[in-house]
Design a protein around this motif. Structure first.
Motif, PDB file in Angstrom:
ATOM      1  N   ASP A  32      40.272  50.614  34.565  1.00  0.00           N
ATOM      2  CA  ASP A  32      41.149  50.634  35.723  1.00  0.00           C
ATOM      3  C   ASP A  32      42.573  50.752  35.168  1.00  0.00           C
TER       4      ASP A  32
ATOM      5  N   ASP B 251      42.940  45.292  46.968  1.00  0.00           N
ATOM      6  CA  ASP B 251      42.472  46.612  47.387  1.00  0.00           C
ATOM      7  C   ASP B 251      43.584  47.660  47.419  1.00  0.00           C
TER       8      ASP B 251
ATOM      9  N   ARG C 121      41.543  50.809  48.832  1.00  0.00           N
ATOM     10  CA  ARG C 121      40.122  50.781  49.185  1.00  0.00           C
ATOM     11  C   ARG C 121      39.928  50.026  50.497  1.00  0.00           C
TER      12      ARG C 121
ATOM     13  N   CYS D 217      30.787  55.633  40.557  1.00  0.00           N
ATOM     14  CA  CYS D 217      31.588  54.731  39.713  1.00  0.00           C
ATOM     15  C   CYS D 217      32.947  54.473  40.354  1.00  0.00           C
ATOM     16  N   HIS D 218      33.199  53.212  40.724  1.00  0.00           N
ATOM     17  CA  HIS D 218      34.464  52.911  41.377  1.00  0.00           C
ATOM     18  C   HIS D 218      35.641  53.111  40.431  1.00  0.00           C
ATOM     19  N   GLU D 219      35.401  53.000  39.097  1.00  0.00           N
ATOM     20  CA  GLU D 219      36.501  53.224  38.157  1.00  0.00           C
ATOM     21  C   GLU D 219      37.023  54.659  38.250  1.00  0.00           C
TER      22      GLU D 219
ATOM     23  N   GLY E 144      35.430  54.384  50.764  1.00  0.00           N
ATOM     24  CA  GLY E 144      36.023  54.492  49.452  1.00  0.00           C
ATOM     25  C   GLY E 144      37.527  54.382  49.490  1.00  0.00           C
ATOM     26  N   ILE E 145      38.143  54.964  48.485  1.00  0.00           N
ATOM     27  CA  ILE E 145      39.594  54.934  48.375  1.00  0.00           C
ATOM     28  C   ILE E 145      40.183  56.034  49.249  1.00  0.00           C
TER      29      ILE E 145
ATOM     30  N   GLU F 247      37.013  56.556  40.888  1.00  0.00           N
ATOM     31  CA  GLU F 247      37.809  56.639  42.105  1.00  0.00           C
ATOM     32  C   GLU F 247      39.185  56.025  41.908  1.00  0.00           C
ATOM     33  N   GLU F 248      39.227  54.877  41.259  1.00  0.00           N
ATOM     34  CA  GLU F 248      40.509  54.207  41.062  1.00  0.00           C
ATOM     35  C   GLU F 248      41.425  55.023  40.162  1.00  0.00           C
TER      36      GLU F 248
END
Length: 329
Positions: A109, A263, A312, A148-150, A232-233, A152-153
């Motif tokens: 992140d 978030d 998010r 994978c949320h990483e 999501g984001i 997206e971030e």
């Protein structure tokens, strides 16, 4: 650290992107090309193998000066410490560099790296966070973004997006990917980087993280468009031509950061505060907020406030209503 260079902070670019996106290919190009820039490249991999062994000795932390004048460092622990050491060596004439590029690990992140420039006073005064550049693997990005949320971030934090491996997908797939990226982060310009080949001038000294500076270059950067993606984001914009009450705005920011800070990836804006003849600049990362007084409003300029939120599952309607209640009617 000496005070001699604090009047002209050293610009820092954070280079992020998911595993295999092509960050190291881009870094190797920066470290080997004769571009005439003296750059300190920090590999913030925390033990992973990164820069090619021909360019960087793995193992203990190293600072290696390249033939083209660039400097390459590995960081196995404290980023603040290595930034401080580089600053001291620069002040003492032992190292010569004009800017810094920090590569994060592919699963990272970017927030903790960006936050370094908010919470560490010496670092924040000596260095200037210039921009977050995210390299995106065009072939695998849609799957990575879904799983994978990483990933997206990393896209959500970006000031610039560089697409690699675009030659491996069809024009239709590219269009779908760009639409998905804009749904996550509508404010980051998208460019292509084939095997690390990109104009270095497009990723360095762009002042992407400094909202006031980028608006001077690109007045339409915050055009009034909202993009959302369920679950999501997403990013959205709030605009108003009415002035804000200073006390109410401070209270709103406090509550927003307290309730939604985890978030909130990025938020920034130019705000018209009643009774203030200058633009007030807000920008933040998660729970860390910086505000400053910007340039004066021009005599013939509409005093319009514009705030951008990237995060998010943010309650867009509630944030809009809360901001509405801060205005002077």
């Amino acid at each position: 650290m000496s005070d001699s260079n604090r009047s002209t902070p050293v610009p820092v670019t954070i280079l992020t992107g998911f595993l295999g996106a092509g960050k190291t290919t881009l870094l190797n190009r920066i470290l080997s090309e004769e571009h005439g820039r003296r750059i300190a490249v920090i590999e913030n991999e925390f033990g992973e193998a990164g820069i090619d062994n021909d360019l960087l000795i793995q193992g203990e932390e190293q600072i290696v000066e390249m033939n083209n004048g660039c400097i390459c460092c590995t960081v196995r622990g404290d980023l603040v410490r290595i930034l401080g050491e580089l600053a001291e060596k620069r002040e003492n004439g032992l190292l010569h560099f004009e800017r810094v590029v920090i590569e994060t690990t592919g699963l990272a992140d970017p927030a903790p790296v960006a936050q370094t420039f908010f919470v560490e006073q010496d670092i924040g005064e000596y260095y200037l966070l210039d921009a977050i550049i995210t390299v995106v693997d065009a072939k695998h990005a849609l799957k990575q973004l879904a799983e994978c949320h990483e990933a997206e971030e990393q896209v959500g934090f970006a000031d610039r997006l560089l697409l690699s491996k675009t030659d491996l997908i069809t024009p239709e797939q590219l269009a779908a990917l760009e639409a998905r990226l804009r749904a996550i982060n509508a404010r980051a310009p998208i460019a292509h980087a084939h095997f690390g080949e990109t104009d270095i001038g497009e990723i360095l000294d762009i002042r992407g993280f400094n909202l006031n500076a980028i608006l001077e270059i690109e007045p339409d950067f915050l055009e009034d468009v909202s993009h959302e993606h369920d679950g999501g984001i997403a990013s959205f914009v709030y605009r108003t031509d009415k002035a804000f009450d200073a006390a109410k705005m401070i209270a709103f920011i406090d509550v927003m950061v307290r309730d939604y800070g985890n978030d909130l990836l990025r938020y920034k804006g130019i705000v018209h505060i009643a009774g203030c003849d200058r633009k007030v600049i807000y920008q933040g990362v998660h729970m860390l907020l910086a505000d400053s007084i910007g340039v004066p409003w021009a005599a013939d300029e509409i005093r319009r406030s514009t705030l951008v939120f990237i995060g998010r599952n943010l309650p867009k309607q509630a944030i809009h209503e809360a901001l509405d209640s801060c205005r002077i009617i």
